[in-house]
Design a protein around this motif. Sequence first.
Motif, PDB file in Angstrom:
ATOM      1  N   ALA A 529       0.856  -1.186   0.000  1.00 17.33           N
ATOM      2  CA  ALA A 529       0.000   0.000   0.000  1.00 17.33           C
ATOM      3  C   ALA A 529       0.890   1.234   0.000  1.00 17.33           C
ATOM      4  CB  ALA A 529      -0.928   0.006   1.215  1.00 17.33           C
ATOM      5  N   ALA A 530       0.287   2.386  -0.304  1.00 16.35           N
ATOM      6  CA  ALA A 530       1.007   3.653  -0.206  1.00 16.35           C
ATOM      7  C   ALA A 530       1.096   4.054   1.255  1.00 16.35           C
ATOM      8  CB  ALA A 530       0.284   4.730  -1.009  1.00 16.35           C
ATOM      9  N   GLY A 531       2.255   4.542   1.666  1.00 17.40           N
ATOM     10  CA  GLY A 531       2.404   4.937   3.059  1.00 17.40           C
ATOM     11  C   GLY A 531       3.838   5.263   3.393  1.00 17.40           C
ATOM     12  N   THR A 532       4.183   5.124   4.678  1.00 18.52           N
ATOM     13  CA  THR A 532       5.513   5.464   5.176  1.00 18.52           C
ATOM     14  C   THR A 532       6.141   4.252   5.844  1.00 18.52           C
ATOM     15  OG1 THR A 532       4.806   7.740   5.583  1.00 18.52           O
ATOM     16  CG2 THR A 532       6.817   7.011   6.681  1.00 18.52           C
ATOM     17  N   VAL A 533       7.405   4.016   5.543  1.00 14.89           N
ATOM     18  CA  VAL A 533       8.136   2.916   6.181  1.00 14.89           C
ATOM     19  C   VAL A 533       8.453   3.327   7.615  1.00 14.89           C
ATOM     20  CG1 VAL A 533      10.208   1.482   6.129  1.00 14.89           C
ATOM     21  CG2 VAL A 533       9.125   2.178   3.991  1.00 14.89           C
ATOM     22  N   THR A 534       7.906   2.596   8.569  1.00 18.24           N
ATOM     23  CA  THR A 534       8.108   2.930   9.982  1.00 18.24           C
ATOM     24  C   THR A 534       9.165   2.061  10.644  1.00 18.24           C
ATOM     25  OG1 THR A 534       6.212   1.499  10.484  1.00 18.24           O
ATOM     26  CG2 THR A 534       5.803   3.866  10.345  1.00 18.24           C
ATOM     27  N   ALA A 542      12.266  -8.178   8.277  1.00 17.48           N
ATOM     28  CA  ALA A 542      10.930  -7.678   8.608  1.00 17.48           C
ATOM     29  C   ALA A 542      10.853  -6.180   8.329  1.00 17.48           C
ATOM     30  CB  ALA A 542      10.599  -7.950  10.065  1.00 17.48           C
ATOM     31  N   ILE A 543       9.691  -5.758   7.817  1.00 19.45           N
ATOM     32  CA  ILE A 543       9.467  -4.344   7.482  1.00 19.45           C
ATOM     33  C   ILE A 543       8.090  -3.941   7.977  1.00 19.45           C
ATOM     34  CG2 ILE A 543       9.078  -2.722   5.576  1.00 19.45           C
ATOM     35  CD1 ILE A 543      11.234  -4.115   4.015  1.00 19.45           C
ATOM     36  N   GLY A 544       8.016  -2.755   8.588  1.00 18.10           N
ATOM     37  CA  GLY A 544       6.744  -2.206   9.034  1.00 18.10           C
ATOM     38  C   GLY A 544       6.377  -0.969   8.226  1.00 18.10           C
ATOM     39  N   ILE A 545       5.093  -0.854   7.868  1.00 18.26           N
ATOM     40  CA  ILE A 545       4.604   0.278   7.076  1.00 18.26           C
ATOM     41  C   ILE A 545       3.324   0.808   7.712  1.00 18.26           C
ATOM     42  CG2 ILE A 545       3.650   0.994   4.841  1.00 18.26           C
ATOM     43  CD1 ILE A 545       5.365  -1.142   3.530  1.00 18.26           C
ATOM     44  N   THR A 546       3.211   2.120   7.800  1.00 18.42           N
ATOM     45  CA  THR A 546       1.940   2.745   8.160  1.00 18.42           C
ATOM     46  C   THR A 546       1.341   3.317   6.886  1.00 18.42           C
ATOM     47  OG1 THR A 546       2.695   3.306  10.391  1.00 18.42           O
ATOM     48  CG2 THR A 546       0.800   4.512   9.543  1.00 18.42           C
ATOM     49  N   THR A 547       0.187   2.793   6.499  1.00 15.71           N
ATOM     50  CA  THR A 547      -0.419   3.193   5.237  1.00 15.71           C
ATOM     51  C   THR A 547      -1.063   4.572   5.355  1.00 15.71           C
ATOM     52  OG1 THR A 547      -2.611   2.275   5.686  1.00 15.71           O
ATOM     53  CG2 THR A 547      -0.942   0.766   4.827  1.00 15.71           C
ATOM     54  N   ASP A 548      -1.383   5.144   4.215  1.00 14.62           N
ATOM     55  CA  ASP A 548      -2.051   6.448   4.209  1.00 14.62           C
ATOM     56  C   ASP A 548      -3.406   6.375   4.897  1.00 14.62           C
ATOM     57  OD1 ASP A 548       0.099   7.454   2.875  1.00 14.62           O
ATOM     58  OD2 ASP A 548      -0.837   7.437   0.891  1.00 14.62           O
ATOM     59  N   VAL A 573      14.858   0.007   1.123  1.00 15.14           N
ATOM     60  CA  VAL A 573      14.303   1.220   1.718  1.00 15.14           C
ATOM     61  C   VAL A 573      14.839   1.363   3.135  1.00 15.14           C
ATOM     62  CG1 VAL A 573      12.176   1.247   0.355  1.00 15.14           C
ATOM     63  CG2 VAL A 573      12.263  -0.062   2.488  1.00 15.14           C
ATOM     64  N   LYS A 574      14.620   2.538   3.706  1.00 13.10           N
ATOM     65  CA  LYS A 574      15.012   2.768   5.095  1.00 13.10           C
ATOM     66  C   LYS A 574      13.847   3.400   5.833  1.00 13.10           C
ATOM     67  CE  LYS A 574      17.165   7.269   4.110  1.00 13.10           C
ATOM     68  NZ  LYS A 574      16.722   7.333   2.716  1.00 13.10           N
ATOM     69  N   GLU A 575      13.936   3.441   7.160  1.00 11.60           N
ATOM     70  CA  GLU A 575      12.867   4.003   7.975  1.00 11.60           C
ATOM     71  C   GLU A 575      12.636   5.471   7.602  1.00 11.60           C
ATOM     72  OE1 GLU A 575      13.587   3.389  12.096  1.00 11.60           O
ATOM     73  OE2 GLU A 575      13.667   1.212  11.925  1.00 11.60           O
ATOM     74  N   GLY A 576      11.366   5.824   7.487  1.00 13.26           N
ATOM     75  CA  GLY A 576      10.993   7.187   7.148  1.00 13.26           C
ATOM     76  C   GLY A 576      10.736   7.412   5.668  1.00 13.26           C
ATOM     77  N   ASP A 577      11.093   6.421   4.819  1.00  9.77           N
ATOM     78  CA  ASP A 577      10.885   6.574   3.380  1.00  9.77           C
ATOM     79  C   ASP A 577       9.394   6.551   3.044  1.00  9.77           C
ATOM     80  OD1 ASP A 577      13.552   6.691   2.947  1.00  9.77           O
ATOM     81  OD2 ASP A 577      13.745   4.738   1.960  1.00  9.77           O
ATOM     82  N   ARG A 578       9.030   7.388   2.074  1.00 12.56           N
ATOM     83  CA  ARG A 578       7.687   7.365   1.506  1.00 12.56           C
ATOM     84  C   ARG A 578       7.670   6.326   0.392  1.00 12.56           C
ATOM     85  NH1 ARG A 578       2.206   8.441   1.659  1.00 12.56           N
ATOM     86  NH2 ARG A 578       1.444   8.344  -0.479  1.00 12.56           N
ATOM     87  N   VAL A 579       6.668   5.415   0.411  1.00 17.08           N
ATOM     88  CA  VAL A 579       6.600   4.372  -0.606  1.00 17.08           C
ATOM     89  C   VAL A 579       5.207   4.341  -1.227  1.00 17.08           C
ATOM     90  CG1 VAL A 579       8.364   2.891   0.426  1.00 17.08           C
ATOM     91  CG2 VAL A 579       5.996   2.641   1.151  1.00 17.08           C
ATOM     92  N   GLU A 580       5.148   3.848  -2.432  1.00 14.38           N
ATOM     93  CA  GLU A 580       3.874   3.657  -3.130  1.00 14.38           C
ATOM     94  C   GLU A 580       3.610   2.165  -3.284  1.00 14.38           C
ATOM     95  OE1 GLU A 580       1.927   6.167  -3.798  1.00 14.38           O
ATOM     96  OE2 GLU A 580       3.412   7.648  -3.157  1.00 14.38           O
ATOM     97  N   ALA A 581       2.355   1.817  -3.483  1.00 15.68           N
ATOM     98  CA  ALA A 581       1.991   0.411  -3.663  1.00 15.68           C
ATOM     99  C   ALA A 581       2.751  -0.170  -4.855  1.00 15.68           C
ATOM    100  CB  ALA A 581       0.495   0.268  -3.875  1.00 15.68           C
TER     101      ALA A 581
END
Length: 634
Positions: A529-534, A542-548, A573-581
């Motif tokens: 999903a689109a959101g931010t890598v937390t 393991a990767i955590g993402i908070t979606t829009d 990617v790294k923490e804080g990066d903006r990502v798209e689906a």
Amino acid sequence: MSAKDQEIAKKVIEGVGGEGNVSSVFHCATRLRFKLKDTAKADKEGLSNTPGVVTVVESGGQFQVVIGNNVPEVFKSMMEQTNLKDAESADKAEESGEKGSWLNRAVDLISSIFSPLLGALAGAGVLKGLVALFVVLGWLTQDSGAYLILNAASDSVFTFLPIFLAITSSRRFKTNTFVSVAIAGALVYPAIAAAQSAGTALNFFGIPIVLVTYTSTVIPVILAVWVQSYVEKFFASFIHQSVKNILVPMCTLLVVVPLTFLAFGPVGNIVSEGLASGYTWLYNLSPIVAGLIAGGFWQVFVIFGVHWGFVPIMLSNLGTIGYDTMLPMLTAPVLAQAGAVLGIFLKTKNRELKALSGSTTVAGIFGITEPAIYGITLKYKQPFILACISGGVGAAIIGAGGGRALSFALPSVLAIPAYVGTGFAMTVIGIVVAFVLSTLLNFAFFKDRVVETPVSAAATSDGQPASARPEEAVSASATESLLKKEVIVSPLEGAVQPLDTLPDPAFSSGAMGQGIVVDPTSGHLTSPAAGTVTTVFPTGHAIGITTDGGAQLLIHVGVNTVRLKGQFFDKKVKEGDRVEAGQLLLEFDLEQIKAAGYVTATPVIVTNSADYLDVLKTTEVSAKNGDYLLTTVV
């Protein structure tokens, strides 16, 4: 670092029995992994009910406190509040502190030595059974070239078993693998084998040697490699670095090989014969009782991990008396578990349970019962008990009929050719009885459970709760105006499985949140999903993402892959990066991770599931990157 994290850290330290009870601790993506000196001092129930702690799991000798995505902050706070040191890796954590009871240590030793070999042993055993069956049917003759080649292929693992065990034992005892293989090679050296067969009297500088047959043996080579580990350290402690690579192996061979022929070999052979004779004596007392016990309790042994202790006995039986009566009996409880989930498949009206029970039936028939046990039968309790009863009945029939295995095989329908010979008909009958009886009992007594989900005002036009029919809830126009939804797509390509099939209770129990599992067929992980890598865990697993839309997602590649320490993972990617689906987040070497012995099934979890009315899941059995996977419903 928040006051909440500090409070959680304080409660965790208290809950594990205090700082003095901790041998080592490290953390992975979601949990604190403790090695405790005395687990009895830990308050597991109290910790599980502590705010900020998701659950507590005891597994692999570790006391695991599941925290969630903020585990790094809690861990850091714990380090500041105590004098504990970060174990830095799973390897150090496993090696430090107390190692548990003698039984745990013995099981761990046996499993670490034998588990890497089971695939080759089982495959060769099934092939050996098929070759014997082909001879009985007249499809092969023992003087043909085809028989010679196929027999060599199936028998080589067992003939040179000491060499295979030398490799795995050297890894366990941390010795030079090639020196270990040289020691094992001496045991099965053709001239030595010929001297033993001819009954030739040998001595070593006047000391008589008791020659025994070392092909297919287990204990002598394990003893030899264990002694090698100490002898190597002794010589390495004083031999100069410039010649160490030559003189240490030479001196080790000079000491260990003669000692093995003089002492460890004969003693190990006596132990092997004693195990085989002891089991045979018990079996001869009452094959029916032996079957009832073996069939009724085998899956209980599997759950507690003590089933590994029986592998050397089976191999010892095959090596000393030429057959084993335990293996056929153990096939009955395995097929009984498969029958249990088949009965549930035929009975249940729950679509998810039907899909899960159907897939685990097939896996169980081919000898993989863990998904059935942990996903269904043990979860509902009664099916597990009925399967154990059925397995005991089937194994008793096999015992009464004198069923035998002529080669090693993992208990399943694939192992049946290995049972051709004495008692074969009764073995087949016992296996069929265990499977059918378990199916019928579970079909008759299983009580289908309807999972109710609170829905408040969210309902379809026909009054059905929106969560009761996911595929309709997503499209129903009456619901559209009442529900806010966010679609999560698949980050991987692979088979889609229910969460409770994952062999990790912290995830499979739903304690971490609702979600689904994708067993990947490729190592390209993209954003769901689109959101931010937390969160990007340092090891990359393991990767955590908070979606829009506010969903907090955790994607955890495999089970216990933190132990790889980042090997085979390439973070993009790294923490804080903006990502798209669809954006590439991570690449990993799928085949290398599997080869290292890790489960690669990957949970995709909505860790803040409690914030949602429901988390709907796809009904498809496979997905590609970008295909629909989940829907969060507010």
